[in-house]
Design an enzyme around this catalytic site. Sequence first.
Site, short mmCIF file in Angstrom:
data_model
loop_
_atom_site.label_atom_id
_atom_site.label_comp_id
_atom_site.label_asym_id
_atom_site.label_seq_id
_atom_site.Cartn_x
_atom_site.Cartn_y
_atom_site.Cartn_z
CD GLU A 188 -3.30 -0.38 1.58
OE1 GLU A 188 -3.00 -0.05 3.23
OE2 GLU A 188 -4.00 -0.45 2.07
CG HIS A 202 6.83 -29.23 -2.11
ND1 HIS A 202 7.59 -30.29 -2.71
CD2 HIS A 202 8.03 -29.27 -1.32
CE1 HIS A 202 8.38 -30.67 -1.74
NE2 HIS A 202 8.57 -29.72 -0.84
CE LYS A 243 -11.76 1.86 0.87
NZ LYS A 243 -11.06 2.68 2.12
O1 PA5 Z 1 -3.31 0.74 5.70
C1 PA5 Z 1 -4.25 1.71 5.64
O2 PA5 Z 1 -4.16 2.93 6.14
C2 PA5 Z 1 -5.88 0.80 5.18
O3 PA5 Z 1 -4.76 -0.54 5.67
C3 PA5 Z 1 -6.76 1.18 6.67
O4 PA5 Z 1 -5.62 0.16 7.89
C4 PA5 Z 1 -7.83 0.05 6.17
O5 PA5 Z 1 -8.07 -0.05 4.73
C5 PA5 Z 1 -8.11 -0.04 7.79
O6 PA5 Z 1 -9.10 0.88 7.34
P1 PA5 Z 1 -9.71 2.19 9.03
O7 PA5 Z 1 -9.04 1.33 10.36
O8 PA5 Z 1 -10.07 3.17 8.87
O9 PA5 Z 1 -10.76 0.65 9.02
#
Ligand code: PA5
Length: 436
Positions: free
Chosen positions: A286, A307, A425
């Site tokens: 990310e 494997h 989303k």
């Molecule tokens: O790194 C990030 O910001 C994301 O992976 C969030 O942790 C994830 O989308 C969950 O978001 P939230 O804590 O707002 O539900």
Amino acid sequence: MIVADLTLATSFLEENGLFSAREKALEAFRTVQNRTCRGAEWLGWRRVLSEPDDALLDRIDTHARKIREQADLFIVCGIGGSYQGAKGILHALKKPFHQRPDEPEVIFAGQHLGGRYLASLIEYMSAPKADGSPKEVVINVISKSGTTLETAIAFRLLREWMEERYGVDAGGRIIATTSPQGGVLNRLAEANGYEKYVIPDDVGGRFSVLTPVGLLPVAVAGLDSKTLFYGAVGMFESLERDPGNLLDYAAARYRFHEEGIALDLISSFDPEWREMIGWLQQLLGESEGKEGKGLFPGVASYTTDLHSIGQMVQQGQRNLLETMLRIRRPMSNLLIREREGNVAGVDDGLTYLEGKSLHQINQSAEDGTIRAHVDGDVPVIQLMVDAMGEQQLGEFIYFYELFTAVYGTMLGVNPFDQPGVEAYKKAMYQQLGKPS
Ligand code: PA5
């Protein structure tokens, strides 16, 4: 201590390019330090360690002790950075098959939309214990935004169960970990009297494991959250003094990216690392995968995956490097003992291993695989960790948080946002007819 051993990787690179990448890594580190990097408003995960909040650590510890007495099930409801770190730590440090009857079982939910999983969890919550008494449940819902659909749906269903089971007392068994103010979870917490923990505004989800997001579940599981936290503090201080090894590593990875390597396969021969590698995959993926840049973080758990994708690693497209996580201290002393009465020809063919430990055998598999992969033109970075414990995991977490910030800065991206996640989303909400 954590050391990135680059000897089997940098031999694939030219020294000149490596030298200028190293300069770039140092510059990137300085911009993180002096808060001039892209996304500098998200550097709160560094402050969390440079100014430890011992009162918060004590509160978490005391609260966890109470929950351990109160609950048979502790359900952590969250996704992405709001669950993966805690899951990784528990998977690494809790002994498998050893759920003690006097401590809560920690269960993760809200990390997908699978109905069968949730239905089955609700059935499990409803089923009595072996002695016929009902299971006592405590829920920790973790969402910084409070709006993430996977978490929100799971929490709605679990909350309904809690309200049915505990009536007006349900709120006393729900803990909300969320942003300091605003948002759905804050409103629900205030209206229903949930105990609340705060994720600081300037700490993004995947950088939040050393806040109550990770520390409370870790403590409820009976692990030492303070040692984990102070392990990270120690690594913070040591890298502020001497980031040399981390910068060499960032420079090498950057050069591989420049050379057209597309995939970083993060692997280990210790299955205990599997979920922690999932945390690292999320952190790197990310943070760096944007603007057409970044190495795709793959995951392999060996020898299991030798494997399956082992063939691909050895002889597939030569566009990958491997980051192998290695632990110096043996994880167990299990031995292959001599077997009485073995008859040549009808034995199991393992006599040559007698007297050896599983650790030694696994290490031979590790060394042999590294040799084979390097011979097959796969650069291998070895990430050496002394042992698997709370302190070492704390060190590991901060090492990779800083690494990610430095490396993302070298790439020229903002390592702390995730604008691409919005695309799915938007399309999903359109399908579901969510009012805008
Ligand atoms: O790194 C990030 O910001 C994301 O992976 C969030 O942790 C994830 O989308 C969950 O978001 P939230 O804590 O707002 O539900």
